[in-house]
Design a protein around this motif. Structure first.
Motif, mmCIF file in Angstrom:
data_model
loop_
_atom_site.group_PDB
_atom_site.id
_atom_site.type_symbol
_atom_site.label_atom_id
_atom_site.label_comp_id
_atom_site.label_asym_id
_atom_site.label_seq_id
_atom_site.Cartn_x
_atom_site.Cartn_y
_atom_site.Cartn_z
ATOM 1 N N LYS A 178 0.860 -1.202 0.112
ATOM 2 C CA LYS A 178 0.237 -0.086 -0.135
ATOM 3 C C LYS A 178 0.892 1.245 0.010
ATOM 4 C CE LYS A 178 -4.019 -2.028 2.490
ATOM 5 N NZ LYS A 178 -5.079 -1.784 3.459
ATOM 6 N N TYR A 179 0.394 2.401 -0.751
ATOM 7 C CA TYR A 179 1.083 3.547 -1.193
ATOM 8 C C TYR A 179 0.088 4.433 -0.615
ATOM 9 C CZ TYR A 179 4.843 0.776 -3.300
ATOM 10 O OH TYR A 179 5.919 0.098 -3.590
ATOM 11 N N PHE A 180 0.751 5.434 0.138
ATOM 12 C CA PHE A 180 -0.035 6.411 0.746
ATOM 13 C C PHE A 180 0.174 7.808 0.082
ATOM 14 C CE2 PHE A 180 -0.008 2.867 3.702
ATOM 15 C CZ PHE A 180 -1.119 2.900 3.974
ATOM 16 N N SER A 181 -0.690 8.789 -0.096
ATOM 17 C CA SER A 181 -0.301 10.017 -0.535
ATOM 18 C C SER A 181 -1.416 11.004 0.297
ATOM 19 C CB SER A 181 -0.527 10.413 -2.011
ATOM 20 O OG SER A 181 0.268 9.451 -2.836
ATOM 21 N N GLY A 182 -0.828 12.337 0.416
ATOM 22 C CA GLY A 182 -1.721 13.296 1.092
ATOM 23 C C GLY A 182 -0.977 14.641 1.128
ATOM 24 N N HIS A 183 -1.253 15.552 2.173
ATOM 25 C CA HIS A 183 -0.752 16.950 2.022
ATOM 26 C C HIS A 183 -0.821 17.252 3.502
ATOM 27 C CE1 HIS A 183 -5.159 17.371 2.451
ATOM 28 N NE2 HIS A 183 -4.787 18.439 3.225
ATOM 29 N N HIS A 184 0.143 18.410 3.685
ATOM 30 C CA HIS A 184 0.340 18.980 4.910
ATOM 31 C C HIS A 184 -0.883 19.604 5.624
ATOM 32 C CE1 HIS A 184 4.768 19.668 5.179
ATOM 33 N NE2 HIS A 184 4.978 19.974 4.156
ATOM 34 N N LEU A 185 -1.110 19.163 6.983
ATOM 35 C CA LEU A 185 -2.141 19.568 7.717
ATOM 36 C C LEU A 185 -2.039 21.112 8.064
ATOM 37 C CD1 LEU A 185 -4.744 18.783 9.336
ATOM 38 C CD2 LEU A 185 -3.422 18.157 11.025
ATOM 39 N N ARG A 186 -0.982 21.488 8.272
ATOM 40 C CA ARG A 186 -0.769 22.990 8.699
ATOM 41 C C ARG A 186 -0.369 23.739 7.463
ATOM 42 N NH1 ARG A 186 -3.585 22.934 13.480
ATOM 43 N NH2 ARG A 186 -2.859 20.899 14.661
ATOM 44 N N GLY A 187 -0.251 24.997 7.692
ATOM 45 C CA GLY A 187 0.255 26.001 6.700
ATOM 46 C C GLY A 187 0.668 27.256 7.272
ATOM 47 N N ASP A 188 1.317 28.188 6.506
ATOM 48 C CA ASP A 188 1.829 29.346 7.127
ATOM 49 C C ASP A 188 0.729 29.974 7.771
ATOM 50 O OD1 ASP A 188 3.927 31.436 6.893
ATOM 51 O OD2 ASP A 188 2.531 32.484 5.823
ATOM 52 N N GLU A 189 -0.548 29.974 7.529
ATOM 53 C CA GLU A 189 -1.592 31.042 8.386
ATOM 54 C C GLU A 189 -1.567 30.197 9.751
ATOM 55 O OE1 GLU A 189 -3.776 27.392 6.086
ATOM 56 O OE2 GLU A 189 -1.860 29.002 5.854
ATOM 57 N N ASP A 190 -1.058 28.912 9.984
ATOM 58 C CA ASP A 190 -1.111 28.312 11.249
ATOM 59 C C ASP A 190 0.095 28.513 12.017
ATOM 60 O OD1 ASP A 190 -3.481 26.958 10.932
ATOM 61 O OD2 ASP A 190 -2.388 25.600 9.439
ATOM 62 N N GLY A 191 1.224 29.324 11.406
ATOM 63 C CA GLY A 191 2.391 29.645 12.042
ATOM 64 C C GLY A 191 3.335 28.584 11.757
ATOM 65 N N LYS A 192 3.034 27.506 10.716
ATOM 66 C CA LYS A 192 4.013 26.499 10.278
ATOM 67 C C LYS A 192 5.198 26.983 9.439
ATOM 68 C CE LYS A 192 4.548 22.113 7.943
ATOM 69 N NZ LYS A 192 5.785 21.809 8.938
ATOM 70 N N TRP A 193 6.344 26.497 9.727
ATOM 71 C CA TRP A 193 7.518 26.954 8.706
ATOM 72 C C TRP A 193 7.421 26.132 7.419
ATOM 73 C CZ3 TRP A 193 12.994 24.314 9.633
ATOM 74 C CH2 TRP A 193 13.977 24.842 8.934
ATOM 75 N N VAL A 194 7.216 26.987 6.522
ATOM 76 C CA VAL A 194 7.009 26.488 5.191
ATOM 77 C C VAL A 194 8.291 26.999 4.251
ATOM 78 C CG1 VAL A 194 4.682 26.164 5.178
ATOM 79 C CG2 VAL A 194 5.830 28.329 4.349
ATOM 80 N N THR A 195 9.062 27.205 4.534
ATOM 81 C CA THR A 195 10.245 27.782 3.750
ATOM 82 C C THR A 195 11.480 26.968 3.982
ATOM 83 O OG1 THR A 195 11.190 29.654 5.822
ATOM 84 C CG2 THR A 195 9.490 30.526 3.521
ATOM 85 N N TYR A 196 11.444 25.892 4.444
ATOM 86 C CA TYR A 196 12.774 25.128 4.658
ATOM 87 C C TYR A 196 13.128 24.381 3.296
ATOM 88 C CZ TYR A 196 9.246 21.149 5.061
ATOM 89 O OH TYR A 196 8.216 20.456 4.887
ATOM 90 N N ARG A 197 14.272 24.194 3.109
ATOM 91 C CA ARG A 197 14.661 23.222 1.910
ATOM 92 C C ARG A 197 13.955 22.126 1.713
ATOM 93 N NH1 ARG A 197 20.918 22.516 0.921
ATOM 94 N NH2 ARG A 197 20.808 24.773 1.199
ATOM 95 N N GLY A 198 13.391 21.978 0.469
ATOM 96 C CA GLY A 198 12.471 20.635 0.084
ATOM 97 C C GLY A 198 11.222 20.513 0.721
ATOM 98 N N TYR A 199 10.668 21.858 0.988
ATOM 99 C CA TYR A 199 9.314 21.885 1.165
ATOM 100 C C TYR A 199 8.327 21.625 -0.064
ATOM 101 C CZ TYR A 199 4.422 23.744 2.141
ATOM 102 O OH TYR A 199 3.282 23.964 2.160
ATOM 103 N N GLU A 200 7.339 20.677 0.181
ATOM 104 C CA GLU A 200 6.329 20.637 -0.869
ATOM 105 C C GLU A 200 5.080 20.318 -0.263
ATOM 106 O OE1 GLU A 200 7.213 17.514 -3.695
ATOM 107 O OE2 GLU A 200 9.080 18.331 -4.053
ATOM 108 N N TYR A 201 4.153 20.966 -0.755
ATOM 109 C CA TYR A 201 2.704 21.035 -0.077
ATOM 110 C C TYR A 201 1.967 19.454 0.053
ATOM 111 C CZ TYR A 201 -2.706 21.385 0.619
ATOM 112 O OH TYR A 201 -3.780 21.219 1.229
ATOM 113 N N SER A 202 2.335 18.673 -0.957
ATOM 114 C CA SER A 202 1.974 17.314 -0.903
ATOM 115 C C SER A 202 3.089 16.108 -0.650
ATOM 116 C CB SER A 202 1.387 17.115 -2.238
ATOM 117 O OG SER A 202 0.308 17.839 -2.708
ATOM 118 N N PHE A 203 2.652 15.098 -0.145
ATOM 119 C CA PHE A 203 3.564 14.007 -0.021
ATOM 120 C C PHE A 203 2.864 12.813 -0.929
ATOM 121 C CE2 PHE A 203 0.704 13.380 3.504
ATOM 122 C CZ PHE A 203 0.464 12.105 3.694
ATOM 123 N N SER A 204 3.533 11.807 -1.626
ATOM 124 C CA SER A 204 3.414 10.734 -2.361
ATOM 125 C C SER A 204 3.992 9.520 -2.156
ATOM 126 C CB SER A 204 3.034 11.269 -3.626
ATOM 127 O OG SER A 204 4.431 11.588 -4.237
#
Length: 220
Positions: A178-204
């Motif tokens: 089984k392979y699971f795909s999805g996305h971040h639960l938190r975003g910049d509006e939640d105070g999450k750090w989203v500028t780190y190297r390798g950031y992508e909204y989704s995972f697959s």
């Protein structure tokens, strides 16, 4: 599994539309007790115990099914366990549990990288660093997933892998895996750090060997 066996038949009409109870935002032991009362009240509305013909109408049984009792303990981190823990700005890293405070539902941890800061995550910000079962994760499940790594800082930490809160959007099976795909639960509006190297909204296409699951208050 549903956690309900033949001894706990559903009342007519139970199924879709039954409201869920959020166990991931418990603020303390008294709050947990209120949530438990709410759970038992919901169960009484939707589950009708059977009668034993030899008991002359006495209601059986008087406790949750054994499978349920095992399930609620399966993800409970304990002192000495290796875990994935919240640090700052909704980033998670590996650590070991040193103690648990049941009054405020927080752990005291030691980071693998030696960082001295942020060592008191809440119960719902810590997940066992073990592979979950395939059946533990489905569409809509909340998980911790790896994305990005970081180097060590002199006098502070040794570096390592970074984890994040995510939601599973899809599950596919290929060659029995089984392979699971999805996305971040938190975003910049939640105070999450989203500028780190390798950031992508989704995972697959991640497997259970890469994902981790957070406990809820009943686990803790």
């Amino acid at each position: 599994s549903s956690g309900i066996n033949a001894e706990w038949p559903l009342r007519p009409g139970m199924g879709s539309g039954v409201p869920t109870i959020d166990m991931l935002e418990i603020s303390g032991e008294s709050h947990l007790e209120k949530k438990m009362e709410e759970i038992f009240e919901r169960l009484s509305e939707h589950i009708q115990p059977t009668q034993d013909s030899d008991s002359l109408g006495e209601v059986q049984p008087d406790s949750p099914p054994p499978d349920y009792q095992c399930a609620i303990k399966s993800r409970a981190p304990r002192v000495g366990d290796h875990v994935i823990s919240f640090h700052f700005r909704h980033a998670y890293y590996t650590s070991t549990i040193l103690s648990f405070n049941k009054e405020d539902m927080t752990y005291y941890i030691e980071w693998d990288d030696g960082d001295p800061s942020g060592r008191n995550p809440k119960y719902n910000q810590v997940g066992l660093n073990i592979d979950p079962d395939d059946d533990d994760i489905g569409v809509g499940s909340s998980v911790f997933f790896p994305q990005g790594s970081y180097g060590g800082t002199a006098g502070n930490n040794t570096g390592g892998l970074r984890y994040h809160e995510g939601i599973v959007d899809s599950v596919v099976e290929r060659a029995g895996v089984k392979y699971f795909s999805g996305h971040h639960l938190r975003g910049d509006e939640d105070g999450k750090w989203v500028t780190y190297r390798g950031y992508e909204y989704s995972f697959s296409d991640m497997t259970v060997t890469q994902l981790r699951i957070a406990p809820n208050a009943m686990d803790a």
